[in-house]
Design a protein around this motif. Structure first.
Motif, PDB file in Angstrom:
ATOM      1  N   ALA A   1      13.003  22.968  43.152  1.00 29.38           N
ATOM      2  CA  ALA A   1      13.328  24.457  42.718  1.00 29.38           C
ATOM      3  C   ALA A   1      12.097  25.173  42.966  1.00 29.38           C
ATOM      4  O   ALA A   1      12.116  26.437  43.408  1.00 29.38           O
ATOM      5  CB  ALA A   1      13.701  24.234  41.131  1.00 29.38           C
ATOM      6  N   GLY A   2      11.087  24.655  42.744  1.00 31.48           N
ATOM      7  CA  GLY A   2       9.811  25.363  43.106  1.00 31.48           C
ATOM      8  C   GLY A   2       9.584  25.911  44.526  1.00 31.48           C
ATOM      9  O   GLY A   2       9.212  26.829  44.841  1.00 31.48           O
TER      10      GLY A   2
ATOM     11  N   MET B   1      17.157  27.267  44.153  1.00 30.06           N
ATOM     12  CA  MET B   1      16.417  27.556  42.944  1.00 30.06           C
ATOM     13  C   MET B   1      17.273  27.207  41.967  1.00 30.06           C
ATOM     14  O   MET B   1      16.786  26.395  40.785  1.00 30.06           O
ATOM     15  CB  MET B   1      15.415  28.643  42.976  1.00 30.06           C
ATOM     16  CG  MET B   1      14.561  28.933  41.896  1.00 30.06           C
ATOM     17  SD  MET B   1      13.777  30.416  42.010  1.00 30.06           S
ATOM     18  CE  MET B   1      14.937  31.664  41.868  1.00 30.06           C
TER      19      MET B   1
ATOM     20  N   PHE C   1      16.956  23.735  39.653  1.00 31.88           N
ATOM     21  CA  PHE C   1      16.340  23.875  38.202  1.00 31.88           C
ATOM     22  C   PHE C   1      17.447  23.377  37.074  1.00 31.88           C
ATOM     23  O   PHE C   1      17.023  22.492  36.244  1.00 31.88           O
ATOM     24  CB  PHE C   1      16.073  25.328  37.936  1.00 31.88           C
ATOM     25  CG  PHE C   1      15.422  25.557  36.501  1.00 31.88           C
ATOM     26  CD1 PHE C   1      14.073  25.252  36.207  1.00 31.88           C
ATOM     27  CD2 PHE C   1      16.233  26.226  35.664  1.00 31.88           C
ATOM     28  CE1 PHE C   1      13.909  25.441  35.077  1.00 31.88           C
ATOM     29  CE2 PHE C   1      15.744  26.257  34.376  1.00 31.88           C
ATOM     30  CZ  PHE C   1      14.398  26.006  34.071  1.00 31.88           C
TER      31      PHE C   1
ATOM     32  N   ALA D   1      12.847  19.529  39.865  1.00 39.60           N
ATOM     33  CA  ALA D   1      12.068  20.823  39.218  1.00 39.60           C
ATOM     34  C   ALA D   1      11.234  21.208  40.560  1.00 39.60           C
ATOM     35  O   ALA D   1      11.131  22.489  40.743  1.00 39.60           O
ATOM     36  CB  ALA D   1      11.426  20.495  37.992  1.00 39.60           C
TER      37      ALA D   1
ATOM     38  N   ASP E   1      15.070  32.123  36.636  1.00 36.67           N
ATOM     39  CA  ASP E   1      15.449  30.400  36.780  1.00 36.67           C
ATOM     40  C   ASP E   1      16.775  30.443  36.579  1.00 36.67           C
ATOM     41  O   ASP E   1      17.500  31.291  35.995  1.00 36.67           O
ATOM     42  CB  ASP E   1      14.743  29.965  35.516  1.00 36.67           C
ATOM     43  CG  ASP E   1      13.139  29.802  36.166  1.00 36.67           C
ATOM     44  OD1 ASP E   1      12.664  29.645  37.057  1.00 36.67           O
ATOM     45  OD2 ASP E   1      12.374  30.020  35.058  1.00 36.67           O
TER      46      ASP E   1
ATOM     47  N   GLU F   1       8.537  23.915  38.164  1.00 32.11           N
ATOM     48  CA  GLU F   1       9.021  24.805  39.080  1.00 32.11           C
ATOM     49  C   GLU F   1       8.031  25.735  39.560  1.00 32.11           C
ATOM     50  O   GLU F   1       8.122  26.415  40.583  1.00 32.11           O
ATOM     51  CB  GLU F   1      10.367  25.335  38.420  1.00 32.11           C
ATOM     52  CG  GLU F   1      10.821  26.408  39.331  1.00 32.11           C
ATOM     53  CD  GLU F   1      11.896  27.127  38.743  1.00 32.11           C
ATOM     54  OE1 GLU F   1      13.037  27.512  39.193  1.00 32.11           O
ATOM     55  OE2 GLU F   1      11.871  27.435  37.586  1.00 32.11           O
TER      56      GLU F   1
END
Length: 295
Positions: free
Chosen positions: A157-158, A85, A89, A154, A295, A105
């Motif tokens: 990362a989500g 993550m 990110f 992104a 984050d 994200e």
């Protein structure tokens, strides 16, 4: 006579802590982006996680936890999700404005919240999230389009954030707050080889030390601590609702610290994703405690 003022203070105190935590996370992300020219997103992620793991290990002393084979496996997956993550990110921030990266994200925890949805109102939140994504992802050649690769990072990362929530619930139930320190340590071990290969000896530059420590404190140690306190003083639904406005904090932080000006369409897209997240949180029947996410 004095009960109402005390009640108001008691209600506002955890909200204030959570708002400070969100501002701290996004300020830390802005500071981290200033390190990219020196060690890249890969090296920045490595330094952040290494220093954050040292801080969390000293604060929480997770070596006191006892593990079985199954619990250790859960913690490792949780830590790898946390590392992925953070890494993805930061990779997205190379070409995507901070507020947009946070909004994209945020589709991870939103997907977790809506996964078991069966009611008609939940499809409204899904529709709003889709509208937000369509406004953000560059499917056309418009001036407001963002980098497709950065958007993909992104969204990745989500996906890691979703795994972080699912496995973090299991790990947290077994080891409590010590899970945070264990997860950051695993994340550092997972990401460090990538950062070392990419940045090499540049990671040893003494000039990076205060910035890296600042990022570790602002993005991990401080918000984790504040969010843990807030979690014990407010309902889970309130916590989740307030966390939903984090993309707005990201956009404001990018504007103030990085000079990232968003278009009206991009602000509308962020608003749509925030509204979808708030709506999904408020309509949840399950009141299980949400996981802290940095984050």
């Amino acid at each position: 006579m004095n009960a109402p003022p005390r009640s108001l203070v008691t209600s506002l105190f955890p909200i204030g802590l959570l708002l400070i935590a969100m501002a701290s996370i996004q300020t830390g992300a802005s500071l981290a982006k200033s390190m990219f020219p020196m060690v890249g997103a890969q090296g920045t992620t490595t330094l952040r996680l290494i220093f954050a793991s040292v801080i969390m290990l000293l604060l929480l002393r997770p070596w006191r936890a006892r593990f079985t084979t199954n619990t250790l496996r859960t913690v490792i997956i949780y830590g790898m999700a946390l590392g992925g993550m953070n890494f993805l990110f930061y990779m997205s921030l190379r070409s995507v404005p901070l507020g947009i990266a946070v909004a994209l994200e945020f589709t991870g925890p939103l997907a977790v919240a809506l996964y078991a949805s069966r009611r008609a109102v939940d499809f409204l939140w899904i529709g709003l999230a889709v509208i937000g994504l369509l406004l953000l992802i560059p499917i056309g050649q418009t001036g407001a389009s963002i980098d497709l690769l950065g958007a993909s990072y992104a969204l990745g990362a989500g996906a890691c954030w979703a795994l972080y929530i699912l496995y973090g619930q299991k790990a947290g139930a077994e080891h409590g707050i010590q899970t945070a320190a264990l997860g950051v340590m695993v994340a550092a071990l997972f990401v460090a080889p990538i950062g070392i290969v990419h940045a090499g000896t540049a990671l040893l530059n003494p000039a990076l030390l205060p910035i890296a420590i600042g990022v570790a404190i602002l993005s991990t140690a401080l918000p984790y601590s504040l969010e843990m306190v807030a979690l014990t003083r407010m309902p889970a639904r309130t916590f989740g609702t307030l966390m939903s406005i984090e993309p707005a904090f990201g956009a404001l932080s990018g504007l103030l610290f990085l000079g990232e000006v968003l278009s009206i369409a991009q602000w509308l897209a962020i608003a749509a994703i925030i509204t979808a997240s708030v709506g999904a949180t408020l309509s949840m029947r399950n009141q299980s405690q949400p996981l802290v996410a940095a984050d």
